[in-house]
Design a protein around this motif. Structure first.
Motif, PDB file in Angstrom:
ATOM      1  N   ASP A 153       0.843  -1.195   0.000  1.00  0.00           N
ATOM      2  CA  ASP A 153       0.000   0.000   0.000  1.00  0.00           C
ATOM      3  C   ASP A 153       0.880   1.247   0.000  1.00  0.00           C
ATOM      4  O   ASP A 153       1.956   1.275   0.629  1.00  0.00           O
ATOM      5  N   TYR A 154       0.404   2.297  -0.704  1.00  0.00           N
ATOM      6  CA  TYR A 154       1.162   3.553  -0.693  1.00  0.00           C
ATOM      7  C   TYR A 154       0.184   4.716  -0.613  1.00  0.00           C
ATOM      8  O   TYR A 154      -0.754   4.821  -1.419  1.00  0.00           O
ATOM      9  N   ASN A 155       0.421   5.599   0.345  1.00  0.00           N
ATOM     10  CA  ASN A 155      -0.416   6.792   0.533  1.00  0.00           C
ATOM     11  C   ASN A 155       0.165   7.935  -0.279  1.00  0.00           C
ATOM     12  O   ASN A 155       1.268   8.406  -0.009  1.00  0.00           O
ATOM     13  N   ASP A 197      -3.493  12.082  -1.189  1.00  0.00           N
ATOM     14  CA  ASP A 197      -4.928  12.280  -1.387  1.00  0.00           C
ATOM     15  C   ASP A 197      -5.681  10.954  -1.500  1.00  0.00           C
ATOM     16  O   ASP A 197      -6.902  10.929  -1.465  1.00  0.00           O
ATOM     17  N   LYS A 198      -4.935   9.855  -1.668  1.00  0.00           N
ATOM     18  CA  LYS A 198      -5.569   8.542  -1.708  1.00  0.00           C
ATOM     19  C   LYS A 198      -4.518   7.473  -1.467  1.00  0.00           C
ATOM     20  O   LYS A 198      -3.308   7.728  -1.596  1.00  0.00           O
ATOM     21  N   MET A 243       0.856   5.986 -13.607  1.00  0.00           N
ATOM     22  CA  MET A 243      -0.550   6.339 -13.786  1.00  0.00           C
ATOM     23  C   MET A 243      -1.391   5.259 -13.127  1.00  0.00           C
ATOM     24  O   MET A 243      -1.203   4.067 -13.376  1.00  0.00           O
ATOM     25  N   TYR A 244      -2.310   5.704 -12.281  1.00  0.00           N
ATOM     26  CA  TYR A 244      -3.205   4.791 -11.575  1.00  0.00           C
ATOM     27  C   TYR A 244      -4.605   5.392 -11.578  1.00  0.00           C
ATOM     28  O   TYR A 244      -4.787   6.560 -11.193  1.00  0.00           O
ATOM     29  N   SER A 245      -5.564   4.643 -12.050  1.00  0.00           N
ATOM     30  CA  SER A 245      -6.960   5.106 -12.129  1.00  0.00           C
ATOM     31  C   SER A 245      -7.080   6.428 -12.871  1.00  0.00           C
ATOM     32  O   SER A 245      -7.842   7.315 -12.477  1.00  0.00           O
ATOM     33  N   GLY A 246      -6.284   6.567 -13.934  1.00  0.00           N
ATOM     34  CA  GLY A 246      -6.385   7.743 -14.787  1.00  0.00           C
ATOM     35  C   GLY A 246      -5.650   8.968 -14.288  1.00  0.00           C
ATOM     36  O   GLY A 246      -5.688  10.021 -14.930  1.00  0.00           O
ATOM     37  N   LYS A 247      -4.942   8.873 -13.132  1.00  0.00           N
ATOM     38  CA  LYS A 247      -4.199  10.005 -12.589  1.00  0.00           C
ATOM     39  C   LYS A 247      -2.719   9.664 -12.461  1.00  0.00           C
ATOM     40  O   LYS A 247      -2.356   8.511 -12.287  1.00  0.00           O
TER      41      LYS A 247
END
Length: 370
Positions: free
Chosen positions: A24-26, A29-30, A114-118
């Protein structure tokens, strides 16, 4: 990289090799969960100096902020100080001239993904390479390890990135293995010898082509329209382990082996700079893009503003096709003009020639009313 390729990499991870998060990586913002599929856009490595007062660490500063005087490190400028060498924001600053006797040198690697379009910047250490469970027969031709061993190896390279993929260039083409046991010929490359190199983020450069997906697909990296000679070929490629931008391409001529031209990649966005032979005046910059992309920029940025109807009214391009090869191309367009409220349709044919000093130029322009 095309949208179709991006989707294929995201949706077909069992067929194509790819990259996942190992934990997991913070991002701030998410949280990107462990095991998430991500697209690798680039990687940068930097050197840091950890500063100590006595035995206590007081933080990290960037390499370009420091100098060495004897046994001491001193700050050449006012320096931002970070709590670790993967900074989000500095925690304090030190004034120029400050000296430290105790310090340690370390390096860090940050990947743009890029992850989930960001897009996000993450430590490269949280990423892991996913070996495919099967191989696309359109891109990979299986070959026995015994056959690979018997081939005359012109160039053998192991990726410096986390995938550690092996590539071998031979007179029969470029072969790859993800585990050193199962081998494949890259079918998207011609079955001949290629000069190859691997960038820091695992891109495979083969002559003037590049693959960002481990040999599954290729696109032009150095454009064919800007080759320095009519019979130019890549004599050598050097990819520095220090980063994506340090790629050098040496071209020669089959007709005259004494012809040599050397380019270095400034960045994929800015293009290639000619560094040998040295030219006076403005540096020669070649875009790192294919002919269609380069010509579309020329059409949109120059031709649409300067053709014979541009100052009289509105012009829209309805359709466009590209023909020709090398530095000479033919552009065929269906064009609609709107002048004084009257709409007219034309077929426009442009003959374009490319030179490194001036870019694309129109040698002939013909409008036909439809």
């Amino acid at each position: 990289m095309t949208i179709g390729l991006l989707l294929a990499m995201l949706l077909c991870q069992s067929v194509y090799p790819g990259i996942k998060t190992a934990k997991d990586y913070n991002t701030g913002d998410k949280v990107i969960p462990s095991g998430s599929d991500v697209l690798l856009l680039g990687t940068s490595t930097s050197v840091w100096y950890e500063l100590f007062e006595g035995k206590k660490s007081v933080g990290f500063v960037k390499q370009d902020c420091v100098g060495i005087q004897g046994d001491h490190l001193f700050l050449e400028n006012d320096c931002s100080v970070y709590s670790h060498p993967l900074p989000v924001r500095p925690v304090m600053s030190f004034s120029a001239g400050r000296r430290f006797k105790n310090f340690l040198v370390s390096s860090s690697s940050i990947s743009n993904i890029m992850y989930s379009g960001k897009k996000y910047e993450v430590p490269s250490e949280i990423l892991s390479f996913v070996r495919p469970t099967e191989m696309d027969p359109e891109s990979y031709l299986p070959i026995s390890i015994e056959a690979v061993v018997k081939l005359k190896k012109e160039n053998v390279i192991i990726s410096p990135y986390i995938d550690k993929t092996m590539y071998v260039s031979t007179i029969l083409g470029v072969f790859t293995s993800f585990d050193g046991k199962k081998w494949y010929r890259l079918k998207k490359l011609e079955p001949r010898k290629h000069e190859i190199a691997i960038t820091q983020e695992g891109w495979l450069v083969a002559d003037t082509m590049v693959s960002r997906d481990f040999g599954n697909s290729f696109e032009e990296f150095f454009p064919s329209f800007a080759l320095p000679y009519k019979d130019a070929y890549v004599k050598g490629i050097l990819a520095s382990p220090q980063g994506i931008n340090a790629i050098y391409l040496t071209f020669s001529s089959r007709a005259n082996s004494g012809n040599m031209t050397l380019y270095t990649l400034i960045s994929p966005e800015q293009g290639w700079r000619k560094i040998y032979p040295v030219t006076e005046g403005t540096p020669v910059i070649i875009p790192a893009e294919d002919a269609m992309s380069s010509i579309l920029k020329f059409i949109n940025n120059k031709w649409l503003r300067n053709n014979k109807y541009s100052k009289k009214g509105k012009i829209d391009i309805e359709d466009i096709e590209l023909g020709g090869s090398g530095p000479s191309r033919i552009v065929s367009m269906m064009v609609t003009t709107l002048i004084d409220g009257k709409k007219k349709n034309y077929h426009v044919s442009l003959s374009l020639d490319y030179s490194a000093s001036r870019g694309w130029a129109i040698s002939n322009e013909k409008w036909s009313f439809i």
